[in-house]
Design an enzyme around this catalytic site. Structure first.
Site, PDB file in Angstrom:
ATOM      1  CE1 TYR A  36      -4.201  -1.662   0.596  1.00  0.00           C
ATOM      2  CE2 TYR A  36      -2.945  -3.011   2.138  1.00  0.00           C
ATOM      3  CZ  TYR A  36      -4.088  -2.792   1.388  1.00  0.00           C
ATOM      4  OH  TYR A  36      -5.110  -3.707   1.441  1.00  0.00           O
ATOM      5  CE1 TYR A  78      -1.991  -6.816   3.982  1.00  0.00           C
ATOM      6  CE2 TYR A  78      -2.806  -6.575   1.742  1.00  0.00           C
ATOM      7  CZ  TYR A  78      -3.015  -6.513   3.110  1.00  0.00           C
ATOM      8  OH  TYR A  78      -4.242  -6.148   3.595  1.00  0.00           O
ATOM      9  NE  ARG A  86      -6.470 -10.527   4.550  1.00  0.00           N
ATOM     10  CZ  ARG A  86      -7.472  -9.772   4.087  1.00  0.00           C
ATOM     11  NH1 ARG A  86      -7.447  -8.480   4.245  1.00  0.00           N
ATOM     12  NH2 ARG A  86      -8.514 -10.323   3.478  1.00  0.00           N
ATOM     13  CG  HIS A 125      -7.817  -7.772  -0.231  1.00  0.00           C
ATOM     14  ND1 HIS A 125      -6.652  -8.316   0.265  1.00  0.00           N
ATOM     15  CD2 HIS A 125      -7.980  -6.598   0.444  1.00  0.00           C
ATOM     16  CE1 HIS A 125      -6.145  -7.535   1.203  1.00  0.00           C
ATOM     17  NE2 HIS A 125      -6.933  -6.471   1.326  1.00  0.00           N
ATOM     18  CG  HIS A 148      -9.758  -2.634   1.185  1.00  0.00           C
ATOM     19  ND1 HIS A 148     -10.113  -3.227   2.377  1.00  0.00           N
ATOM     20  CD2 HIS A 148      -8.435  -2.900   1.018  1.00  0.00           C
ATOM     21  CE1 HIS A 148      -9.060  -3.822   2.913  1.00  0.00           C
ATOM     22  NE2 HIS A 148      -8.028  -3.640   2.099  1.00  0.00           N
TER      23      HIS A 148
END
Length: 229
Positions: free
Chosen positions: A101, A140, A150, A153, A155
């Site tokens: 991120y 990640y 995770r 994906h 959000h």
């Protein structure tokens, strides 16, 4: 049951022991539902907020092309009766192709992409439809349990015509082997897991340009998309 509330049988529980942080935030006493007043049932007004075509194209956020597989995500937002919901603000955020991120608290030792910010937004059209162009996110690591990762994906946050009508969820990809190991995904009841998995769609795919995925969102009723608390 109040139709303005989500059906708990189709939603992840507040407390899911394998998802460790839920133990810190899950309520310990029965919830008290307070009737909504006029201030919760009205506003916000998004028409005054400048939202442009560029906001929904996450590949145009830098001076050059971002690294990774281009993908189109499109779908429709509907209510519990299947009626389309126009002028719904959709915001998305995600990692880059390396699984990082663009956030100061993300210390994953993966490269940042100078041409990818990882967030976008748009309003649904009169038929409740939306379409984003982005890069397929990477997996990640996180600190929930040893060797925890995770799955890839995106959000999603949706705002309706009032402040209490915010809906947050995550979109996953079919066939990801990490789904079986992910406590966030596994907290979703089995009968509803398929509702957060995007379907590959060759009709959405653009030749020699980008893969296409379809992800519809149902905001209420027995077929509602699982909500992220």
């Amino acid at each position: 049951m109040n139709k303005s509330r989500l059906d708990p049988e189709n939603q992840p529980p507040y407390l899911h022991e394998p998802y460790h942080s839920t133990a810190k935030r899950a309520p310990r006493k029965p919830l008290v539902f307070i009737p909504h007043s006029l201030s919760e049932r009205t506003g916000p007004v998004f028409a005054s907020t400048p939202i442009t075509e560029a906001d929904r194209d996450l590949t145009k956020q830098g001076a050059g092309e971002p690294i990774g597989q281009r993908m189109i995500v499109e779908g429709q937002v509907v209510d519990d009766n299947g009626n389309p919901l126009p002028n719904t603000l959709i915001e998305i955020w995600q990692t880059n192709a390396a699984g990082r991120y663009r956030h100061k608290l993300d210390d994953f030792k993966a490269p940042l992409d100078p041409n990818f910010q990882g967030h976008g937004r748009m309003l649904t059209d009169q038929n409740g439809k939306y379409r984003f162009l982005t890069i397929k996110p990477g997996a990640y690591p996180w600190n929930n349990h040893p060797n925890a990762w995770r799955p890839a994906h995106i959000h999603f946050s949706l705002f309706g015509p009032s402040f209490v009508q915010r809906f947050i969820t995550q979109m996953y990809f079919e066939g990801d082997p990490m789904l079986e190991l992910d406590p966030v995904f596994q907290a979703i009841p089995d009968k509803a897991k398929h509702r957060v998995i995007a379907d590959f769609d060759i009709g959405v795919t653009e030749e020699k340009f980008a893969l296409g995925y379809r992800y519809n969102l149902v905001l209420r009723g027995p077929d509602a998309t699982p909500f992220e608390e």
